[in-house]
Scaffold this motif. Sequence first.
Motif, PDB file in Angstrom:
ATOM      1  N   ALA B 159       0.831  -1.198   0.000  1.00 48.49           N
ATOM      2  CA  ALA B 159       0.000   0.000   0.000  1.00 48.49           C
ATOM      3  C   ALA B 159       0.868   1.252   0.000  1.00 48.49           C
ATOM      4  O   ALA B 159       0.602   2.216  -0.710  1.00 48.49           O
ATOM      5  CB  ALA B 159      -0.917  -0.002   1.226  1.00 48.49           C
ATOM      6  N   THR B 162       3.037   2.749  -3.043  1.00 48.79           N
ATOM      7  CA  THR B 162       2.342   3.650  -3.962  1.00 48.79           C
ATOM      8  C   THR B 162       2.858   5.076  -3.811  1.00 48.79           C
ATOM      9  O   THR B 162       2.977   5.821  -4.780  1.00 48.79           O
ATOM     10  CB  THR B 162       0.833   3.640  -3.638  1.00 48.79           C
ATOM     11  OG1 THR B 162       0.440   2.299  -3.372  1.00 48.79           O
ATOM     12  CG2 THR B 162       0.032   4.176  -4.781  1.00 48.79           C
ATOM     13  N   VAL B 176      -1.306   6.764 -10.302  1.00 48.90           N
ATOM     14  CA  VAL B 176      -2.112   7.591  -9.399  1.00 48.90           C
ATOM     15  C   VAL B 176      -1.580   9.021  -9.390  1.00 48.90           C
ATOM     16  O   VAL B 176      -2.326   9.981  -9.592  1.00 48.90           O
ATOM     17  CB  VAL B 176      -2.087   7.011  -7.970  1.00 48.90           C
ATOM     18  CG1 VAL B 176      -2.868   7.898  -7.021  1.00 48.90           C
ATOM     19  CG2 VAL B 176      -2.638   5.594  -7.954  1.00 48.90           C
ATOM     20  N   LEU B 189      -7.673   6.515 -11.398  1.00 47.65           N
ATOM     21  CA  LEU B 189      -8.603   5.509 -10.912  1.00 47.65           C
ATOM     22  C   LEU B 189      -8.115   4.108 -11.260  1.00 47.65           C
ATOM     23  O   LEU B 189      -8.145   3.191 -10.424  1.00 47.65           O
ATOM     24  CB  LEU B 189      -9.977   5.771 -11.527  1.00 47.65           C
ATOM     25  CG  LEU B 189     -11.113   4.953 -10.933  1.00 47.65           C
ATOM     26  CD1 LEU B 189     -11.326   5.350  -9.493  1.00 47.65           C
ATOM     27  CD2 LEU B 189     -12.377   5.170 -11.734  1.00 47.65           C
ATOM     28  N   ALA B 192      -5.301   3.216  -8.951  1.00 42.31           N
ATOM     29  CA  ALA B 192      -5.798   2.925  -7.604  1.00 42.31           C
ATOM     30  C   ALA B 192      -6.415   1.536  -7.560  1.00 42.31           C
ATOM     31  O   ALA B 192      -6.174   0.753  -6.638  1.00 42.31           O
ATOM     32  CB  ALA B 192      -6.824   3.976  -7.192  1.00 42.31           C
ATOM     33  N   LEU B 193      -7.178   1.226  -8.603  1.00 40.17           N
ATOM     34  CA  LEU B 193      -7.828  -0.084  -8.649  1.00 40.17           C
ATOM     35  C   LEU B 193      -6.782  -1.205  -8.673  1.00 40.17           C
ATOM     36  O   LEU B 193      -6.914  -2.217  -7.985  1.00 40.17           O
ATOM     37  CB  LEU B 193      -8.724  -0.171  -9.884  1.00 40.17           C
ATOM     38  CG  LEU B 193      -9.574  -1.438  -9.930  1.00 40.17           C
ATOM     39  CD1 LEU B 193     -10.694  -1.344  -8.923  1.00 40.17           C
ATOM     40  CD2 LEU B 193     -10.123  -1.686 -11.320  1.00 40.17           C
ATOM     41  N   VAL B 195      -3.743  -1.107  -7.464  1.00 39.23           N
ATOM     42  CA  VAL B 195      -3.118  -1.232  -6.134  1.00 39.23           C
ATOM     43  C   VAL B 195      -4.033  -2.031  -5.205  1.00 39.23           C
ATOM     44  O   VAL B 195      -3.586  -2.915  -4.462  1.00 39.23           O
ATOM     45  CB  VAL B 195      -2.827   0.152  -5.513  1.00 39.23           C
ATOM     46  CG1 VAL B 195      -2.159  -0.007  -4.165  1.00 39.23           C
ATOM     47  CG2 VAL B 195      -1.948   0.968  -6.421  1.00 39.23           C
ATOM     48  N   VAL B 196      -5.332  -1.698  -5.258  1.00 49.92           N
ATOM     49  CA  VAL B 196      -6.287  -2.419  -4.415  1.00 49.92           C
ATOM     50  C   VAL B 196      -6.261  -3.907  -4.748  1.00 49.92           C
ATOM     51  O   VAL B 196      -6.185  -4.770  -3.860  1.00 49.92           O
ATOM     52  CB  VAL B 196      -7.706  -1.840  -4.601  1.00 49.92           C
ATOM     53  CG1 VAL B 196      -8.740  -2.749  -3.962  1.00 49.92           C
ATOM     54  CG2 VAL B 196      -7.794  -0.452  -3.994  1.00 49.92           C
ATOM     55  N   ALA B 199      -3.190  -5.566  -3.366  1.00 47.17           N
ATOM     56  CA  ALA B 199      -3.250  -5.753  -1.913  1.00 47.17           C
ATOM     57  C   ALA B 199      -4.174  -6.916  -1.559  1.00 47.17           C
ATOM     58  O   ALA B 199      -3.857  -7.746  -0.702  1.00 47.17           O
ATOM     59  CB  ALA B 199      -3.728  -4.467  -1.236  1.00 47.17           C
ATOM     60  N   VAL B 200      -5.315  -6.982  -2.238  1.00 51.44           N
ATOM     61  CA  VAL B 200      -6.258  -8.062  -1.946  1.00 51.44           C
ATOM     62  C   VAL B 200      -5.651  -9.412  -2.346  1.00 51.44           C
ATOM     63  O   VAL B 200      -5.758 -10.408  -1.617  1.00 51.44           O
ATOM     64  CB  VAL B 200      -7.604  -7.817  -2.665  1.00 51.44           C
ATOM     65  CG1 VAL B 200      -8.516  -9.024  -2.530  1.00 51.44           C
ATOM     66  CG2 VAL B 200      -8.287  -6.590  -2.082  1.00 51.44           C
TER      67      VAL B 200
END
Lengths: 222, 221
Positions: B159, B162, B176, B189, B192-193, B195-196, B199-200
């Motif tokens: 996270a 970034t 980003v 966007l 960001a998506l 990166v999410v 992480a998941v």
Amino acid sequence: MDGEPLVRWGWIGDHLGYLWGLLRDHAVISLVPVLIGLALALPLGLLCTRFPRLYQPLAAVFNVVYALPSLAVFVVLIPYTGLATRETVMLPLTCYALAVLLPTTVDGLRAVPEPVRQAATALGYGPWRRLAAVELPSAVPYLMAGLRVAAVSSISLASVGALVGRGGLGYLFIDGFQRTFPTPIVAGIVLVGLLALVTDAVLLLARRLLAPWAVRETAVRR
Amino acid sequence: MNWFSWLSAFFTDPDRLHGPDSIVHRVSEHLILSGEALGLAFVLAVPLGLLLGYTGRAAALVTALTGAARALPTLGLVTLAVLVAGVGNTAVLVPLVALAAPVLLVAACEGVRGTDPDLRDAARGIGLTHRQVLWQVCVPWALPALLAGLRTAAVQVIATATVAAYVGLGGLGRYVVDGLATKDFPQTLGGALLVVLLAVATQLLFAALNRFALPAGLRRR
């Protein structure tokens, strides 16, 4: 950074009022979400102890939320909250606080020993009075441990908010970096640390006052 | 304009398929930076944590250290490190390691400290040396805690990596930060998506490791 000292004390002296403003801004942005998170975690935690089936899915959702990178979440929320508004930063911080506080609330409420609960019932306490007089006070050490984690990480996360336009002390990092001028950055790091330290001390004191019997540190998961 | 059209604009852009700004390249940059930080933190913190946990010393210090580490504003450390040391991976590694190391230190320390005291006594009683007790009893006992710590540290580092883009490094943060700077919202966007998602995916990887990679006797919960 040729010849530029790490800290120019003169700059700090000239900008005390400005730094104080940023500090107050930072405290609001980072700590109000923790309070909102607490206000949400208490009823949710109660629901979860009354209906234990609810807890697993909720905990799983907040586990995922906690893992989301803050900068990414700030960015994704911009279309809803607008760039450079406080809500862009405060909304995710509330979710992070809730993600920490929900498990600690549930643990705290569950930590009441069964005999204590039964004794309260035997003394004629109804469910609400038992909640207010026995269960919530017993949960205080857990809640305080969770609050400390939530508050301190919220304070440090809020500084990333500066990248999307709002963020109190985080602005100092952007400003110092853009001007190749380290003094504001150092000042920002120190002030974030101080704010975290003071908040932590206040919470510790609150725990001493609210739960004087809990001398030992209560371990919190994260 | 809505999210869907923004995202499809981002993912169908030819720049995202090839070259230095492609998704594959950015993801690999991100993973390499995070992996380096995590590896370095692991080498620094875990042996120390195991030792402190085994001897039971400095427990208060370890707790205080985690609290302090949680308060560190990474953006501030990254920008300061770059101003002091110049743009480069080293400058960004310092804050990332500072973020991950305390988490691992505490996980190792608490994991070892939590070993069943009867088990330690029994191991000593049958004639194991301290070194053997640590390696054969305490370290296996601490594995689940260590894995949990590694998971937290990995997600935090991914996270936070970034933010590295802000000081001019690569990785997914590039999308980003560049997107924000040029008001190219689809790019922001999309980044960001990604990166999410990363992480998941890391969370899922560690959940799987926890389930399948630990010896059967060590799985808890």
